[in-house]
Write a protein that holds these residues in place. Sequence first.
Motif, PDB file in Angstrom:
ATOM      1  N   VAL A  49       0.737  -1.315   0.246  1.00  0.00           N
ATOM      2  CA  VAL A  49      -0.248   0.111  -0.691  1.00  0.00           C
ATOM      3  C   VAL A  49       0.664   1.438  -0.286  1.00  0.00           C
ATOM      4  CG1 VAL A  49      -1.392   1.265   1.020  1.00  0.00           C
ATOM      5  CG2 VAL A  49      -2.007  -1.221   1.223  1.00  0.00           C
ATOM      6  N   LEU A  50       1.027   1.833  -0.938  1.00  0.00           N
ATOM      7  CA  LEU A  50       1.905   2.794  -1.269  1.00  0.00           C
ATOM      8  C   LEU A  50       0.430   4.373  -0.981  1.00  0.00           C
ATOM      9  CD1 LEU A  50       4.281   4.237  -3.613  1.00  0.00           C
ATOM     10  CD2 LEU A  50       2.590   5.912  -2.949  1.00  0.00           C
ATOM     11  N   THR A  51       0.925   5.200  -0.435  1.00  0.00           N
ATOM     12  CA  THR A  51      -0.683   6.252   0.483  1.00  0.00           C
ATOM     13  C   THR A  51       0.351   7.793   0.140  1.00  0.00           C
ATOM     14  OG1 THR A  51       0.649   6.437   2.546  1.00  0.00           O
ATOM     15  CG2 THR A  51      -1.201   4.794   2.451  1.00  0.00           C
ATOM     16  N   GLY A  52       0.095   8.533  -0.557  1.00  0.00           N
ATOM     17  CA  GLY A  52       0.009   9.673  -1.170  1.00  0.00           C
ATOM     18  C   GLY A  52      -0.927  10.343  -1.669  1.00  0.00           C
ATOM     19  N   GLU A  53      -1.022  11.080  -2.977  1.00  0.00           N
ATOM     20  CA  GLU A  53      -2.630  11.894  -3.307  1.00  0.00           C
ATOM     21  C   GLU A  53      -2.986  11.087  -3.815  1.00  0.00           C
ATOM     22  OE1 GLU A  53      -2.832  15.202  -6.566  1.00  0.00           O
ATOM     23  OE2 GLU A  53      -1.208  15.653  -5.944  1.00  0.00           O
ATOM     24  N   GLU A  54      -2.656   9.865  -4.124  1.00  0.00           N
ATOM     25  CA  GLU A  54      -3.220   8.822  -4.828  1.00  0.00           C
ATOM     26  C   GLU A  54      -3.433   7.308  -4.427  1.00  0.00           C
ATOM     27  OE1 GLU A  54      -5.006   7.168  -9.619  1.00  0.00           O
ATOM     28  OE2 GLU A  54      -2.582   7.146  -9.101  1.00  0.00           O
ATOM     29  N   ASP A  55      -3.687   6.783  -3.601  1.00  0.00           N
ATOM     30  CA  ASP A  55      -2.787   6.052  -2.786  1.00  0.00           C
ATOM     31  C   ASP A  55      -3.423   4.565  -3.943  1.00  0.00           C
ATOM     32  OD1 ASP A  55      -3.154   7.086  -0.484  1.00  0.00           O
ATOM     33  OD2 ASP A  55      -5.365   6.790   0.231  1.00  0.00           O
ATOM     34  N   VAL A  56      -2.239   3.805  -3.840  1.00  0.00           N
ATOM     35  CA  VAL A  56      -2.067   2.403  -4.582  1.00  0.00           C
ATOM     36  C   VAL A  56      -2.303   1.627  -3.217  1.00  0.00           C
ATOM     37  CG1 VAL A  56      -0.568   1.507  -6.648  1.00  0.00           C
ATOM     38  CG2 VAL A  56      -1.017   4.064  -6.374  1.00  0.00           C
ATOM     39  N   ILE A  57      -2.866   0.528  -4.535  1.00  0.00           N
ATOM     40  CA  ILE A  57      -3.203  -0.980  -3.773  1.00  0.00           C
ATOM     41  C   ILE A  57      -2.668  -2.004  -4.518  1.00  0.00           C
ATOM     42  CG2 ILE A  57      -3.926  -2.903  -1.765  1.00  0.00           C
ATOM     43  CD1 ILE A  57      -5.700   1.166  -2.110  1.00  0.00           C
ATOM     44  N   THR A  58      -1.747  -2.542  -4.319  1.00  0.00           N
ATOM     45  CA  THR A  58      -1.167  -3.679  -4.872  1.00  0.00           C
ATOM     46  C   THR A  58      -0.402  -4.826  -4.187  1.00  0.00           C
ATOM     47  OG1 THR A  58       0.181  -4.025  -7.757  1.00  0.00           O
ATOM     48  CG2 THR A  58       1.322  -2.090  -5.832  1.00  0.00           C
ATOM     49  N   ASP A  59      -0.764  -6.325  -5.655  1.00  0.00           N
ATOM     50  CA  ASP A  59       0.298  -7.883  -4.999  1.00  0.00           C
ATOM     51  C   ASP A  59       0.978  -7.763  -6.310  1.00  0.00           C
ATOM     52  OD1 ASP A  59      -1.248  -8.149  -7.750  1.00  0.00           O
ATOM     53  OD2 ASP A  59      -2.399 -10.039  -5.853  1.00  0.00           O
ATOM     54  N   GLY A  60       2.025  -7.011  -7.005  1.00  0.00           N
ATOM     55  CA  GLY A  60       2.541  -6.900  -8.310  1.00  0.00           C
ATOM     56  C   GLY A  60       1.613  -7.120  -9.790  1.00  0.00           C
ATOM     57  N   ASN A  61       0.736  -7.764  -9.471  1.00  0.00           N
ATOM     58  CA  ASN A  61      -0.366  -8.095 -10.853  1.00  0.00           C
ATOM     59  C   ASN A  61      -1.765  -7.041 -11.495  1.00  0.00           C
ATOM     60  OD1 ASN A  61       1.716 -10.567 -12.087  1.00  0.00           O
ATOM     61  ND2 ASN A  61       0.481 -11.315  -9.542  1.00  0.00           N
ATOM     62  N   SER A  62      -2.424  -7.306 -10.322  1.00  0.00           N
ATOM     63  CA  SER A  62      -3.741  -6.878  -9.948  1.00  0.00           C
ATOM     64  C   SER A  62      -2.906  -5.144  -9.127  1.00  0.00           C
ATOM     65  CB  SER A  62      -4.728  -7.284  -9.785  1.00  0.00           C
ATOM     66  OG  SER A  62      -5.654  -8.267 -10.326  1.00  0.00           O
ATOM     67  N   LEU A  63      -4.255  -3.956  -9.456  1.00  0.00           N
ATOM     68  CA  LEU A  63      -4.094  -3.222  -8.276  1.00  0.00           C
ATOM     69  C   LEU A  63      -5.004  -1.593  -8.458  1.00  0.00           C
ATOM     70  CD1 LEU A  63      -3.703  -0.278  -9.834  1.00  0.00           C
ATOM     71  CD2 LEU A  63      -1.692  -1.004  -9.991  1.00  0.00           C
ATOM     72  N   TYR A  64      -5.468  -1.778  -6.904  1.00  0.00           N
ATOM     73  CA  TYR A  64      -6.490  -1.130  -7.194  1.00  0.00           C
ATOM     74  C   TYR A  64      -6.314   0.509  -6.593  1.00  0.00           C
ATOM     75  CZ  TYR A  64      -9.998  -4.208  -5.409  1.00  0.00           C
ATOM     76  OH  TYR A  64     -10.393  -5.508  -5.196  1.00  0.00           O
ATOM     77  N   LEU A  65      -6.381   1.864  -7.415  1.00  0.00           N
ATOM     78  CA  LEU A  65      -6.179   2.940  -7.672  1.00  0.00           C
ATOM     79  C   LEU A  65      -6.958   3.478  -6.291  1.00  0.00           C
ATOM     80  CD1 LEU A  65      -5.374   3.532 -11.096  1.00  0.00           C
ATOM     81  CD2 LEU A  65      -4.117   3.076  -8.703  1.00  0.00           C
ATOM     82  N   CYS A  66      -6.734   4.527  -4.898  1.00  0.00           N
ATOM     83  CA  CYS A  66      -7.806   5.258  -4.142  1.00  0.00           C
ATOM     84  C   CYS A  66      -8.266   6.474  -3.857  1.00  0.00           C
ATOM     85  CB  CYS A  66      -7.836   4.439  -2.558  1.00  0.00           C
ATOM     86  SG  CYS A  66      -8.923   5.436  -1.450  1.00  0.00           S
ATOM     87  N   GLY A  67      -9.383   7.292  -4.425  1.00  0.00           N
ATOM     88  CA  GLY A  67      -9.208   9.145  -4.485  1.00  0.00           C
ATOM     89  C   GLY A  67      -9.307   9.301  -2.674  1.00  0.00           C
ATOM     90  N   ASN A  68      -9.834   8.477  -1.924  1.00  0.00           N
ATOM     91  CA  ASN A  68     -10.528   9.652  -1.007  1.00  0.00           C
ATOM     92  C   ASN A  68      -9.074   9.571   0.217  1.00  0.00           C
ATOM     93  OD1 ASN A  68     -13.484   6.496  -0.676  1.00  0.00           O
ATOM     94  ND2 ASN A  68     -13.600   8.952  -0.825  1.00  0.00           N
ATOM     95  N   GLY A  69      -9.831  10.655   1.085  1.00  0.00           N
ATOM     96  CA  GLY A  69      -8.723  11.306   1.739  1.00  0.00           C
ATOM     97  C   GLY A  69      -8.977  12.963   1.985  1.00  0.00           C
ATOM     98  N   HIS A  70      -8.179  13.465   2.480  1.00  0.00           N
ATOM     99  CA  HIS A  70      -7.697  14.728   2.913  1.00  0.00           C
ATOM    100  C   HIS A  70      -6.221  15.042   3.131  1.00  0.00           C
ATOM    101  CE1 HIS A  70      -9.052  19.163   3.630  1.00  0.00           C
ATOM    102  NE2 HIS A  70      -9.854  18.430   3.659  1.00  0.00           N
TER     103      HIS A  70
END
Length: 265
Positions: free
Chosen positions: A162-183
Motif C-alpha cells: 500500500v503506497l499512500t499519497g495523493e493517489e493511494d496505490v494498493i497492489t500485489d504486483g499484478n492487480s492493483l486498486y487506486l484510491c482517491g479518498n482522503g484529505h
Amino acid sequence: MNEIASLLTSVRDRQPLIHNITNQVVTNFTANGLLAMGASPVMANAEEEAADMAAVADALVLNIGTLTTPQVNAMLKAGQAANQKGVPVVFDPVGVGATSFRNMVALRILEEIDVSLIRGNAGEIAFLAGADAEMKGVDSAFQGDGRRIAVEAAKQLETAVVLTGEEDVITDGNSLYLCGNGHQLQTKITGAGCLLSSVTAAFLAVGGDKLSAAAAAVSYYGTAAEFAASASDGPGGFQSAFLDALYQVEEEGWRKKMQLKRVDG
C-alpha cells in the motif's frame, strides 16, 4: 464494491485483536483509532512477551518509527511467532532510507519475517524497491511514478504493498486498486500513516482476499478523513474529528463516497 464495504461490519462484529509494536509518538493515537473503528488494540513491545502476544493476536503491526535494539528484537520474535500461527503481519517502514540503522532493521524484517503487506509513503516504498528516494527525517521527497514503484516493490518483495499519497496505490504486483479518498489534513497530524497501517491490519484480519481487504481499509480511512475535514477548521480539530469519524462511518455512507477503482493486468 458492496463486498468490500461489508468488511467494515465484519471488523466491528469480530473486533479483531491487533498487536502493535509501534513507535512511541503514535501509540495513544493508534490505540484510540483502532478502538474507534471497532477493533481491539494491544501495544505489547517487551521482548519477553512479544512472541506470546503475537501468537494469540488476529494481526500484527511492525512500525519502525522510533527504533531501539530491544524493540527490534521484540519485532523479530513477534513476527516469527505470527508466521508460525498464520497471523497476518503488516510492516510500516517509517523513515527507511534516512539512516543506516533503520535501513538494516527494515531489511532484516523483510528477510526474517513473511510480511503480508507493506504500508508506506512513496519514498519508503521506493527505497525498498531499490529506487532513488530522498528522505527528510521520516518524510518523503520522492516525486516519481507511485504506481510503477508500488508494483515493482510488490514484485521484488513478493508481498502486497500500500503506497499512500495523493493517489493511494494498493497492489500485489499484478492487480492493483487506486484510491482517491482522503484529505490533505491527514498530512498535518502525526501518526495518520501509522494508524492506517493498523487499520489495514484490522481489515486483513477479517478479509479473505488480502488485496481487497487492504483496499477497503484505505478507502474507509480516507472517507473518514473527508468527513472529519468537513467538521473541523484545522489540524487540532481534525485529529479529534477523525477519531469520531472512524467511529461514525457506516457502510451506506462509505459506499456513497467511495473512490476506489480496480485495475487488472
